[in-house]
Motif scaffolding. Structure first.
Motif, PDB file in Angstrom:
ATOM      1  N   TYR A  58       5.618   6.934  10.710  1.00 51.72           N
ATOM      2  CA  TYR A  58       4.714   7.902  10.101  1.00 51.72           C
ATOM      3  C   TYR A  58       3.648   7.192   9.284  1.00 51.72           C
ATOM      4  O   TYR A  58       3.841   6.072   8.816  1.00 51.72           O
ATOM      5  N   MET A  59       2.522   7.856   9.176  1.00 57.30           N
ATOM      6  CA  MET A  59       1.408   7.340   8.399  1.00 57.30           C
ATOM      7  C   MET A  59       1.493   7.944   7.004  1.00 57.30           C
ATOM      8  O   MET A  59       1.861   9.111   6.845  1.00 57.30           O
ATOM      9  N   ALA A  60       1.149   7.152   5.991  1.00 56.33           N
ATOM     10  CA  ALA A  60       1.173   7.638   4.614  1.00 56.33           C
ATOM     11  C   ALA A  60       0.031   6.978   3.842  1.00 56.33           C
ATOM     12  O   ALA A  60      -0.558   6.002   4.293  1.00 56.33           O
ATOM     13  N   ARG A  61      -0.246   7.525   2.668  1.00 54.06           N
ATOM     14  CA  ARG A  61      -1.245   6.964   1.765  1.00 54.06           C
ATOM     15  C   ARG A  61      -0.550   6.623   0.463  1.00 54.06           C
ATOM     16  O   ARG A  61       0.197   7.429  -0.085  1.00 54.06           O
ATOM     17  N   THR A  62      -0.784   5.415  -0.037  1.00 49.45           N
ATOM     18  CA  THR A  62      -0.137   4.992  -1.272  1.00 49.45           C
ATOM     19  C   THR A  62      -0.842   5.575  -2.483  1.00 49.45           C
ATOM     20  O   THR A  62      -2.005   5.963  -2.428  1.00 49.45           O
ATOM     21  N   SER A  63      -0.110   5.628  -3.588  1.00 50.34           N
ATOM     22  CA  SER A  63      -0.672   6.042  -4.870  1.00 50.34           C
ATOM     23  C   SER A  63      -0.112   5.103  -5.927  1.00 50.34           C
ATOM     24  O   SER A  63       0.866   4.414  -5.696  1.00 50.34           O
ATOM     25  N   GLY A  64      -0.722   5.051  -7.051  1.00 52.51           N
ATOM     26  CA  GLY A  64      -0.222   4.198  -8.124  1.00 52.51           C
ATOM     27  C   GLY A  64      -0.676   2.762  -7.992  1.00 52.51           C
ATOM     28  O   GLY A  64      -1.395   2.391  -7.066  1.00 52.51           O
ATOM     29  N   THR A  65      -0.208   1.941  -8.944  1.00 46.31           N
ATOM     30  CA  THR A  65      -0.641   0.542  -9.008  1.00 46.31           C
ATOM     31  C   THR A  65       0.518  -0.444  -8.937  1.00 46.31           C
ATOM     32  O   THR A  65       0.318  -1.635  -9.112  1.00 46.31           O
ATOM     33  N   SER A  66       1.719   0.044  -8.666  1.00 47.51           N
ATOM     34  CA  SER A  66       2.902  -0.826  -8.727  1.00 47.51           C
ATOM     35  C   SER A  66       2.915  -1.931  -7.685  1.00 47.51           C
ATOM     36  O   SER A  66       3.605  -2.935  -7.859  1.00 47.51           O
ATOM     37  N   ILE A  77      -0.988   3.316   5.237  1.00 48.77           N
ATOM     38  CA  ILE A  77       0.068   2.476   5.795  1.00 48.77           C
ATOM     39  C   ILE A  77       0.805   3.209   6.903  1.00 48.77           C
ATOM     40  O   ILE A  77       0.721   4.427   7.020  1.00 48.77           O
ATOM     41  N   VAL A  78       1.533   2.446   7.692  1.00 51.32           N
ATOM     42  CA  VAL A  78       2.461   3.006   8.673  1.00 51.32           C
ATOM     43  C   VAL A  78       3.840   2.459   8.320  1.00 51.32           C
ATOM     44  O   VAL A  78       4.021   1.255   8.114  1.00 51.32           O
ATOM     45  N   VAL A  79       4.798   3.371   8.222  1.00 49.47           N
ATOM     46  CA  VAL A  79       6.183   3.018   7.897  1.00 49.47           C
ATOM     47  C   VAL A  79       7.031   3.322   9.133  1.00 49.47           C
ATOM     48  O   VAL A  79       6.818   4.342   9.790  1.00 49.47           O
ATOM     49  N   ARG A  80       7.950   2.439   9.456  1.00 47.92           N
ATOM     50  CA  ARG A  80       8.840   2.681  10.593  1.00 47.92           C
ATOM     51  C   ARG A  80      10.283   2.621  10.142  1.00 47.92           C
ATOM     52  O   ARG A  80      10.622   1.903   9.192  1.00 47.92           O
ATOM     53  N   TYR A 141       5.283  -1.163   8.149  1.00 42.69           N
ATOM     54  CA  TYR A 141       5.041  -1.680   9.500  1.00 42.69           C
ATOM     55  C   TYR A 141       3.663  -2.317   9.608  1.00 42.69           C
ATOM     56  O   TYR A 141       3.508  -3.410  10.120  1.00 42.69           O
ATOM     57  N   THR A 142       2.653  -1.603   9.118  1.00 47.00           N
ATOM     58  CA  THR A 142       1.299  -2.143   9.149  1.00 47.00           C
ATOM     59  C   THR A 142       0.419  -1.413   8.136  1.00 47.00           C
ATOM     60  O   THR A 142       0.759  -0.333   7.674  1.00 47.00           O
ATOM     61  N   VAL A 143      -0.681  -2.033   7.808  1.00 51.53           N
ATOM     62  CA  VAL A 143      -1.679  -1.449   6.907  1.00 51.53           C
ATOM     63  C   VAL A 143      -2.917  -1.134   7.736  1.00 51.53           C
ATOM     64  O   VAL A 143      -3.444  -2.007   8.426  1.00 51.53           O
ATOM     65  N   LEU A 144      -3.367   0.118   7.682  1.00 59.73           N
ATOM     66  CA  LEU A 144      -4.571   0.522   8.408  1.00 59.73           C
ATOM     67  C   LEU A 144      -5.814   0.443   7.534  1.00 59.73           C
ATOM     68  O   LEU A 144      -6.918   0.298   8.041  1.00 59.73           O
ATOM     69  N   TYR A 145      -5.640   0.579   6.225  1.00 60.84           N
ATOM     70  CA  TYR A 145      -6.781   0.537   5.313  1.00 60.84           C
ATOM     71  C   TYR A 145      -6.289   0.120   3.936  1.00 60.84           C
ATOM     72  O   TYR A 145      -5.235   0.559   3.486  1.00 60.84           O
ATOM     73  N   ASN A 146      -7.056  -0.727   3.276  1.00 57.93           N
ATOM     74  CA  ASN A 146      -6.778  -1.120   1.911  1.00 57.93           C
ATOM     75  C   ASN A 146      -8.114  -1.208   1.195  1.00 57.93           C
ATOM     76  O   ASN A 146      -8.985  -1.955   1.633  1.00 57.93           O
ATOM     77  N   GLU A 147      -8.284  -0.440   0.125  1.00 59.61           N
ATOM     78  CA  GLU A 147      -9.593  -0.423  -0.544  1.00 59.61           C
ATOM     79  C   GLU A 147      -9.993  -1.795  -1.082  1.00 59.61           C
ATOM     80  O   GLU A 147     -11.167  -2.052  -1.300  1.00 59.61           O
ATOM     81  N   ALA A 148      -9.053  -2.702  -1.267  1.00 59.21           N
ATOM     82  CA  ALA A 148      -9.384  -4.054  -1.720  1.00 59.21           C
ATOM     83  C   ALA A 148     -10.292  -4.738  -0.708  1.00 59.21           C
ATOM     84  O   ALA A 148     -11.076  -5.603  -1.062  1.00 59.21           O
ATOM     85  N   SER A 149     -10.190  -4.337   0.562  1.00 53.76           N
ATOM     86  CA  SER A 149     -11.031  -4.958   1.583  1.00 53.76           C
ATOM     87  C   SER A 149     -12.485  -4.521   1.466  1.00 53.76           C
ATOM     88  O   SER A 149     -13.370  -5.129   2.055  1.00 53.76           O
TER      89      SER A 149
END
Length: 154
Positions: A58-66, A77-80, A141-149
């Motif tokens: 499943y695809m998800a979006r992270t929150s927080g700064t941990s 992200i994609v989590v498997r 599993y993988t990262v599709l987007y990271n705002e740091a980029s």
């Protein structure tokens, strides 16, 4: 057969992302980054194109700064799913804490036969909840987007 086609599509997307990461390590402004320069909306649409239903992914979006600086807020992200017995130190896993929230943190050590200790990379203390076979959701599993980029280094 449909499931194998989905895994083939995921594999293709994963290797395409690896290619982009190795071949395209600069943003349009010429600054160096470790991620392919892709916009949030494009990454979200890409994630929606993959059919995760039967695979457990499943695809998800992270929150927080941990998990900064590795995973910033709004990382897609994609989590498997993963078998509990296959977990290893250093893996970033998703689990449900006692309050019912999904947490995505790194495994730092085993805590007995059926428990792992996890901690956010940016956190000083380890998580109070343990990762167990019952609350384990999956592994990053993988990262599709990271705002740091999208940010130029200072």
């Amino acid at each position: 057969m449909l499931l194998s086609m989905r895994y083939a599509l995921l594999g293709t997307l994963f290797f395409a992302a690896l290619f982009l990461l190795s071949a395209c390590n600069t943003t349009s402004s010429g600054s160096t980054t470790t991620f392919a320069p892709i916009k949030y909306d494009e990454a979200f649409k890409l994630g929606q194109m993959v059919k995760f239903n039967d695979s457990g992914l499943y695809m998800a979006r992270t929150s927080g700064t941990s998990m900064e600086p590795v995973l910033t807020k709004n990382t897609i992200i994609v989590v498997r799913p993963i078998d509990f017995e296959d977990l290893e130190v250093g893996m970033i896993v998703g689990y449900l804490n006692k309050d019912g929230y999904q947490v995505l943190h790194q495994l730092i050590r085993k805590a007995g036969k059926d428990a792992w200790v996890a901690k956010g990379i940016n956190n000083v203390t380890e998580d109070k909840d343990r990762v167990t076979p019952k609350n384990l959701v999956g592994v990053l599993y993988t990262v599709l987007y990271n705002e740091a980029s999208q940010k130029a280094p200072r």
